[in-house]
Every structure is written in C-alpha cells, then in structure tokens.
Write a protein that holds these residues in place. Structure first.
Motif: not given
Length: 94
Positions: A48-62
């Motif tokens: 779940a922590a990895d998925v949260e990090r992936l969402v953070r990465i996605r948001d920073l890319l955006a």
C-alpha cells in the motif's frame, strides 16, 4: 513489517491502482523511485505504501517534474518526515 509496507499487489494491480502503465512502474523501479518486494520466483509485489508513492510520483509528473526532480523531492520528503519524528520523540521525552 507492517501491513502497510508488506508487498501484496501484483504489478498489474498496483499499476491500475495508481492509474499508470505497467512499463512505467518498471522504469520507476530501475530509477530507484520505488522498491517493491519480490516473490521467490522474482515477481514484483507492491505494498500500500508503494502504491501511495506511485500516486505521488504520478502527481509530481503531472506538475512537470522530471524523474531526477521527483527523486530529489521524495528524498527531501523522507528526510523531513524523519526529522519531524525525531522532534516529536524529543518533545515527548521532556
């Protein structure tokens, strides 16, 4: 290992949860942005922590950051969280 950090999601599930392509998750792992667990057979398992990090990465890319910038932001955020925890422990000790 807490349930939040235990790898339980296959790469396809994690990619769907983060609204990303599977190939992107592999790139982020190669770049050191995420470090999923592995099964004995070598399959990736995301927590779940990895998925949260992936969402953070996605948001920073955006927001327009490149992967090097994202790595730095994530490092600074982790440092900040670690320092806040140290301050909290020191205050609790007094």
């Amino acid at each position: 290992m807490s349930s939040r950090t235990r790898g339980v999601y296959a790469i396809s599930v994690a990619a769907e949860m983060a609204s990303m392509q599977i190939q992107n998750l592999r790139v982020y792992e190669r770049r050191g942005l995420v470090d999923p667990d592995r099964t004995p057979g070598g399959s990736r398992l995301y927590s779940a922590a990895d998925v949260e990090r992936l969402v953070r990465i996605r948001d920073l890319l955006a927001q327009g950051l490149n992967l090097a910038g994202i790595a730095e932001v994530l490092r600074l955020e982790a440092d900040n969280a670690r320092l806040r925890e140290q301050v909290r422990r020191l205050r609790d000790r007094d």
